[in-house]
Design an enzyme around this catalytic site. Structure first.
Site, PDB file in Angstrom:
ATOM      1  N   LYS A   1      -0.962   1.899 -30.489  1.00 21.32           N
ATOM      2  CA  LYS A   1      -0.737   0.511 -30.880  1.00 21.32           C
ATOM      3  C   LYS A   1      -0.968   0.395 -32.377  1.00 21.32           C
ATOM      4  O   LYS A   1      -2.092   0.457 -32.864  1.00 21.32           O
ATOM      5  CB  LYS A   1      -1.657  -0.441 -30.143  1.00 21.32           C
ATOM      6  CG  LYS A   1      -1.376  -1.890 -30.527  1.00 21.32           C
ATOM      7  CD  LYS A   1      -1.885  -2.865 -29.517  1.00 21.32           C
ATOM      8  CE  LYS A   1      -1.442  -4.297 -29.715  1.00 21.32           C
ATOM      9  NZ  LYS A   1      -1.057  -4.742 -31.019  1.00 21.32           N
TER      10      LYS A   1
ATOM     11  N   GLU B   1       7.054  -0.841 -36.063  1.00 16.30           N
ATOM     12  CA  GLU B   1       6.038  -1.468 -36.897  1.00 16.30           C
ATOM     13  C   GLU B   1       6.112  -0.924 -38.315  1.00 16.30           C
ATOM     14  O   GLU B   1       6.246   0.280 -38.514  1.00 16.30           O
ATOM     15  CB  GLU B   1       4.666  -1.141 -36.291  1.00 16.30           C
ATOM     16  CG  GLU B   1       3.598  -2.098 -36.681  1.00 16.30           C
ATOM     17  CD  GLU B   1       3.393  -3.235 -35.669  1.00 16.30           C
ATOM     18  OE1 GLU B   1       4.333  -3.558 -34.901  1.00 16.30           O
ATOM     19  OE2 GLU B   1       2.289  -3.787 -35.674  1.00 16.30           O
TER      20      GLU B   1
ATOM     21  N   LYS C   1       3.387   1.544 -21.154  1.00 16.89           N
ATOM     22  CA  LYS C   1       4.638   0.906 -20.740  1.00 16.89           C
ATOM     23  C   LYS C   1       5.155   1.606 -19.483  1.00 16.89           C
ATOM     24  O   LYS C   1       5.129   2.846 -19.424  1.00 16.89           O
ATOM     25  CB  LYS C   1       5.699   1.034 -21.839  1.00 16.89           C
ATOM     26  CG  LYS C   1       5.310   0.360 -23.140  1.00 16.89           C
ATOM     27  CD  LYS C   1       6.315   0.630 -24.253  1.00 16.89           C
ATOM     28  CE  LYS C   1       5.819   0.011 -25.552  1.00 16.89           C
ATOM     29  NZ  LYS C   1       6.652   0.409 -26.709  1.00 16.89           N
TER      30      LYS C   1
ATOM     31  N   CYS D   1     -22.318 -13.564 -68.011  1.00 14.12           N
ATOM     32  CA  CYS D   1     -21.819 -12.268 -67.562  1.00 14.12           C
ATOM     33  C   CYS D   1     -22.970 -11.249 -67.523  1.00 14.12           C
ATOM     34  O   CYS D   1     -23.677 -11.085 -68.520  1.00 14.12           O
ATOM     35  CB  CYS D   1     -20.724 -11.793 -68.517  1.00 14.12           C
ATOM     36  SG  CYS D   1     -20.202 -10.112 -68.205  1.00 14.12           S
TER      37      CYS D   1
HETATM   38  S1  IVH Z   1       6.272  -2.807 -27.677  1.00 16.24           S
HETATM   39  C1  IVH Z   1       7.679  -6.712 -25.460  1.00 16.24           C
HETATM   40  N1  IVH Z   1       4.886  -0.828 -28.664  1.00 16.24           N
HETATM   41  O1  IVH Z   1       2.004  -5.207 -30.710  1.00 16.24           O
HETATM   42  C2  IVH Z   1       6.794  -5.658 -26.032  1.00 16.24           C
HETATM   43  N2  IVH Z   1       4.461  -3.005 -29.527  1.00 16.24           N
HETATM   44  O2  IVH Z   1       1.139  -7.546 -29.075  1.00 16.24           O
HETATM   45  C3  IVH Z   1       7.331  -5.196 -27.322  1.00 16.24           C
HETATM   46  N3  IVH Z   1       2.781  -3.066 -31.320  1.00 16.24           N
HETATM   47  O3  IVH Z   1       4.189  -7.563 -31.936  1.00 16.24           O
HETATM   48  C4  IVH Z   1       6.381  -4.478 -28.158  1.00 16.24           C
HETATM   49  N4  IVH Z   1       2.373  -0.905 -31.370  1.00 16.24           N
HETATM   50  O4  IVH Z   1       3.906  -5.531 -33.304  1.00 16.24           O
HETATM   51  C5  IVH Z   1       5.090  -2.160 -28.701  1.00 16.24           C
HETATM   52  N5  IVH Z   1       3.758   1.063 -29.462  1.00 16.24           N
HETATM   53  C6  IVH Z   1       3.982  -0.257 -29.514  1.00 16.24           C
HETATM   54  C7  IVH Z   1       3.293  -1.127 -30.403  1.00 16.24           C
HETATM   55  C8  IVH Z   1       3.556  -2.497 -30.375  1.00 16.24           C
HETATM   56  C9  IVH Z   1       2.077  -2.078 -31.913  1.00 16.24           C
HETATM   57  C10 IVH Z   1       2.646  -4.490 -31.693  1.00 16.24           C
HETATM   58  C11 IVH Z   1       3.925  -5.205 -31.950  1.00 16.24           C
HETATM   59  C12 IVH Z   1       3.875  -6.467 -31.152  1.00 16.24           C
HETATM   60  C13 IVH Z   1       2.468  -6.524 -30.726  1.00 16.24           C
HETATM   61  C14 IVH Z   1       2.403  -7.103 -29.352  1.00 16.24           C
END
Ligand code: IVH
Length: 424
Positions: free
Chosen positions: A113, A170, A286, A405
């Site tokens: 993430k 990102e 996922k 200062c």
């Molecule tokens: S998938 C519908 N994969 O997390 C889901 N998001 O809380 C689509 N993010 O705004 C997002 N790493 O900016 C996905 N490996 C990752 C991610 C990721 C960071 C962020 C993304 C999103 C937020 C969601």
């Protein structure tokens, strides 16, 4: 010109994505300058995907709004940091799919993430036509000129792809680039950024794209947006195909089955976290099959097929031994807390910036002698979150910035609308 463009973009990919340059820098520069000269001579022949766009250009006055036909949603965050968090997600997925305990385990794609800015890259017939920020998920901002300066993002895709292909990921800043940028900011008398995320946001949302070009942003692809024909059958397949097309995709990802394996990935990433070149704030799970994803759908603007599993922030208690006032090169006075050294997030911290007087007095109400909660946000900058008031010793005094200062004794001024103080 077309030949130069193709060559330059191949060398760019070898250099920035593969980290394996096949030609010396001087050869790249020679070809680049040749193309630039040709573009100056024949402006009507300049391509939309020219590598010369990667250095930025004209300053704009604002960002155009962009609608996301496929909304950019957020993900549910699992609040339990332990293995139970992963189990809870798997449980929800199984019950939504109507699976019984006897049914086989669900397959998941596990990812990092990233802690940056969600960005949508739109390719039409393989050409990058528009890049936009997430905004509120439905409407974002057009940052195409800025995104073109990110060297690892392909401007043109070489293999056959759907006519419309949106690649989402990102934009982030690597830790090393963040530290170097802040050193440059300080040397130039500019404000340093609080963390890599802020630095990435500030860099991506620049009206002058040549500033973005100097900031070294990175992009990591992680999901599909709008696409005009089927692209893959699984989430891991989507990422494999992104990588084949030349997009950076994080190496740390895994296809696993069942909740125990999700938790194992969470642990494995925790152990590797400090050595990653960028900050993450957790992992994402996922459901791997896109068909099941479709079946699971969304509730309350969050997909049921994904969740974020974060890490507990690293927080420790320590004592404020004193507040020093540092004077920057341009005369800005910054209060800095001197702390009893503590070990947090892999390093020993003995001081933390307090930004300005308002932050010390109004936001934190911090006094010398106080016990404070210190967090090393991500892994880079230590931050004082709050004062443990119950532990305040007797006889503490409200902090006040010096009126002269501390270096040269000149008067100090505070501009009306500014929070900062400067040595005159
Ligand atoms: S998938 C519908 N994969 O997390 C889901 N998001 O809380 C689509 N993010 O705004 C997002 N790493 O900016 C996905 N490996 C990752 C991610 C990721 C960071 C962020 C993304 C999103 C937020 C969601």
């Amino acid at each position: 010109m077309h030949q130069l463009e193709t060559e330059l973009e191949r060398w760019n990919y070898e250099y920035y994505v593969l980290d394996e340059p096949s030609v010396p820098d001087a050869e790249y520069d020679r070809a680049f300058n040749e193309l630039k000269a040709l573009e100056a001579r024949f402006p009507e022949l300049k391509s939309r995907t020219s590598p010369t766009l990667r250095v930025g250009g004209a300053v704009r006055t604002g960002f155009k709004k962009v609608r996301h036909d496929v909304p950019m949603l957020s993900i549910h965050t699992e609040t339990d940091f332990s293995a139970a968090g992963a189990a809870a997600f798997d449980e929800r997925v199984r019950s939504a799919l109507g699976l019984s305990p006897e049914d086989p385990p669900v397959e998941y794609d596990c990812e990092l993430k990233f802690d940056g800015l969600a960005t949508n890259l739109r390719y039409e017939k393989g050409v990058l036509t528009e890049a936009s920020t997430r905004g509120d998920g439905v409407e974002g901002e057009d940052v195409t000129a800025n995104v073109r300066t990110i060297r690892t993002i392909p401007l043109r895709l070489n293999s056959k792809v759907p006519d419309i292909l949106e690649v989402r990921g990102e934009c982030i800043m690597h830790k090393a680039d963040f530290l170097a940028l802040n050193a440059r900011q300080e040397a130039a008398g500019e404000k340093p950024f609080a963390n890599p995320r802020n630095a990435a946001a500030g860099s991506l949302r620049q009206l002058d794209s040549s500033v973005t070009a100097q900031r070294t942003l990175h992009f990591y692809a992680y999901c599909l947006g709008e696409v005009s024909e089927p692209f893959a059958e699984t989430q891991s397949g989507v990422l494999d195909r992104f990588a084949e097309l030349g997009f950076p995709v994080a190496h740390m990802r895994e296809v696993v089955k069942g909740p125990e394996a999700l938790a194992a990935f969470h642990d494995k990433v925790a152990a590797a976290r400090a050595s990653l070149p960028f900050e993450i704030d957790g992992v994402v799970y996922k459901v791997n099959s896109l068909e099941l994803e479709e079946e699971l759908g969304f509730i309350a603007r969050e997909p049921r097929w994904a969740c974020a599993h974060k890490y507990p922030p690293e927080e420790v208690l320590t004592q404020v031994l004193g507040i020093d006032v540092q004077v920057g090169r341009t005369g800005r006075l910054t209060p800095v807390a001197r702390l009893a050294p503590v070990y947090v997030g892999g390093v020993t911290v003995s001081n933390a910036t307090l930004h300005n007087e308002d932050h010390v007095v109004k936001d934190l109400d911090l006094r010398v002698g106080d016990t404070v909660v210190l967090r090393r946000a991500g892994d880079v900058i230590p931050e004082i979150l709050r004062v443990v008031k119950e532990r305040r010793p007797a006889g503490t005094k409200v902090f006040e910035m010096p009126h002269v200062c501390p270096i040269c004794g000149s008067a100090v001024i505070r501009d009306e609308e500014e929070k900062d103080m400067r040595c005159t």
